[in-house]
Design an enzyme around this catalytic site. Structure first.
Site, PDB file in Angstrom:
ATOM      1  N   HIS A 285       0.865  -1.182   0.000  1.00 49.79           N
ATOM      2  CA  HIS A 285       0.000   0.000   0.000  1.00 49.79           C
ATOM      3  C   HIS A 285       0.900   1.230   0.000  1.00 49.79           C
ATOM      4  O   HIS A 285       2.095   1.145   0.309  1.00 49.79           O
ATOM      5  CB  HIS A 285      -0.948   0.027   1.204  1.00 49.79           C
TER       6      HIS A 285
ATOM      7  N   ASP B  32      -1.270 -19.905  12.435  1.00 52.27           N
ATOM      8  CA  ASP B  32      -0.014 -20.426  12.975  1.00 52.27           C
ATOM      9  C   ASP B  32       0.120 -20.047  14.450  1.00 52.27           C
ATOM     10  O   ASP B  32       0.135 -18.869  14.800  1.00 52.27           O
ATOM     11  CB  ASP B  32       1.161 -19.869  12.174  1.00 52.27           C
TER      12      ASP B  32
ATOM     13  N   SER C 161       3.203  -5.072   7.116  1.00 49.78           N
ATOM     14  CA  SER C 161       2.695  -4.726   5.785  1.00 49.78           C
ATOM     15  C   SER C 161       3.767  -4.984   4.739  1.00 49.78           C
ATOM     16  O   SER C 161       4.889  -4.486   4.844  1.00 49.78           O
ATOM     17  CB  SER C 161       2.279  -3.253   5.725  1.00 49.78           C
TER      18      SER C 161
END
Length: 455
Positions: free
Chosen positions: A275, A404, A419
């Site tokens: 992003h 997980d 991110s």
């Protein structure tokens, strides 16, 4: 016997009439007659029918919208390979190229698996109709070369310098006469970029502040970029209570932070974050003049909990010797640039084929991320919960959930700083982590890797 003669059955209609007679001024509508009840029933039926119709139309509209989102506006196909396209939507139509002859128009039906193959790089158009009747959507089909990328998953320090000086807010201040001063009122606004002062290009906010302070109250001509349009405005600085000339604006010329590198290509080009970098005050995508990647070390992890996102804390030393790459693009799909050869040689791992969005499946996948100081990136298991092939927000095409136990123990799920962590499935790189659900840190979104590559 006499008692029985006295107690007589009363006619309900007579009771109604007697009651009405005792209240001669009551409106007749207060006591509806049998005939009025008959008139009301058709009215109720009409209301009920109306709401049933609205419910049916609403359901149909929602179904049509979901069907629309299942069909991507653009599809990429690798040249020279047979690929299966199955969207499971009740539409059919045709595929044709710009120079396709009528006899070469190919019929398609997206309600069942469709095998496609193209031998050369070319663009096509697919027109589809709902149920094969109603014109529904036009899809761009791009035949592209197969590409392989090295999944990185390494944390990086990010520094970018804006194109000009970003105005993040207007303000007022107290002048020498103790009145409120607003020199830039109605002239500048949040999101503007100040490029020049009196025709001289700006190098940073320090230079700009010094020029305003040295103006001695004379008019300044500012060259502004607003929404892609460049123009000049004149503004007159005024003195605050200390006698310093001000414009009454808050400004910024850089941004920094920690993120994750997603991939490295064969030419040392990188993509990161998944992003863009937006200004924290204006929420606008920052226009980048230049930027750099730096080495960083993860020194602390704040676990995410419902309502409070977690965070990776990294230490960045902005020394020249710690610079590992240059940032050239800040876009909605991520940040992109070139990595130094020395750093590129340290990125370990096999180059994987790019997984196109129609190849991504719901179910098990992995993310590659580094959570330890001086540690190597590790694979963590996730589940792809939903796919949005044509989401309005391209950064939210893949909906994921962390499964997980190791990652849940360390971070609570997805945290800020992750991110850009690459998402892998079936031996392919398919996307990158972009967002976390604020109320559920185990869940988040990702961007399709092909969207990152389209920048």
């Amino acid at each position: 016997m006499e008692k029985k003669d006295v107690v007589k059955k009363r006619n309900p209609e007579n009771c109604m009439q007697n009651s009405a007679a005792s209240l001669p001024h009551a409106p007749s509508s207060v006591f509806p007659t049998h005939a009025a009840g008959k008139k009301r029933k058709p009215c109720l039926r009409k209301i009920l029918a109306f709401w049933i119709l609205m419910a049916v139309l609403g359901g149909a509209g929602g179904w049509i919208y979901q069907t629309w989102q299942k069909i991507p506006s653009s599809i990429r196909i690798r040249a020279g390979e047979e690929q299966e396209l199955f969207l499971d939507v009740p539409v059919s139509g045709t595929i044709y190229g710009e120079k396709t002859a009528q006899k070469d128009v190919i019929p398609v039906n997206l309600n069942r698996p469709l095998t496609v193959q193209a031998s050369q790089i070319q663009d096509y158009t697919m027109d589809v109709k709902l149920f094969g009747i109603v014109p529904f959507k036009q899809v761009d089909v791009h035949v592209v070369e197969g590409q392989r990328l090295i999944p990185a998953g390494v944390p990086v320090g990010i520094y970018i310098k804006t194109e000009g000086i970003l105005v993040i807010a207007e303000s007022d201040f107290e002048g020498l006469d103790h009145s409120r001063k607003e020199p830039a009122r109605y002239l500048l606004r949040a999101g503007d970029y100040i490029l020049k002062v009196d025709g001289v290009e700006l190098e940073g906010k320090k230079q700009f502040t010094e020029q305003v302070a040295a103006s001695e109250g004379k008019e300044l001509c500012l060259t502004i970029c607003r929404d892609g349009q460049t123009f000049d405005v004149t503004v007159t600085p005024q003195q605050n209570t200390e006698g310093v000339y001000k414009l009454g604006i808050w400004i910024r010329d850089n941004a920094q932070g920690v993120g994750t590198m997603t991939y490295l290509d064969e030419k040392n080009g990188f993509g990161a974050l998944g992003h863009g970098i937006n200004d924290t005050d204006t929420a606008d995508l920052m226009e980048v003049q230049s930027g750099s990647l730096y080495k960083t070390k993860i020194v602390n992890i704040r676990k995410g909990i419902s309502g409070t996102p977690g965070e990776l804390t990294g230490v960045i030393d902005y020394k020249k010797e710690n610079r590992i790459g240059a940032i050239s693009i800040n876009s909605v799909e991520g940040i992109f640039g070139t990595l130094s050869q020395e750093e590129a040689d340290e990125i370990q791992g096999e180059a994987l084929p790019v997984g196109l969005k129609q190849e991504v499946k719901k179910g098990e996948a992995q993310i590659l991320s580094c959570l330890e100081e001086d540690g190597a990136p590790q694979l963590y298991t996730i589940e792809i919960k939903a796919l949005h092939l044509d989401h309005d927000n391209i950064n939210r095409g893949i909906e994921i959930q962390v499964t997980d136990e190791r990652l849940l123990e360390k971070t609570g799920g997805i945290v800020q700083g992750m991110s850009g962590s690459p998402i892998l499935q079936n031996g392919k790189i398919i996307g990158a982590v972009t967002h976390v659900f604020v109320n559920d840190p185990t869940r988040g979104y990702g961007i399709f890797i092909e969207n990152m590559l389209s920048h």
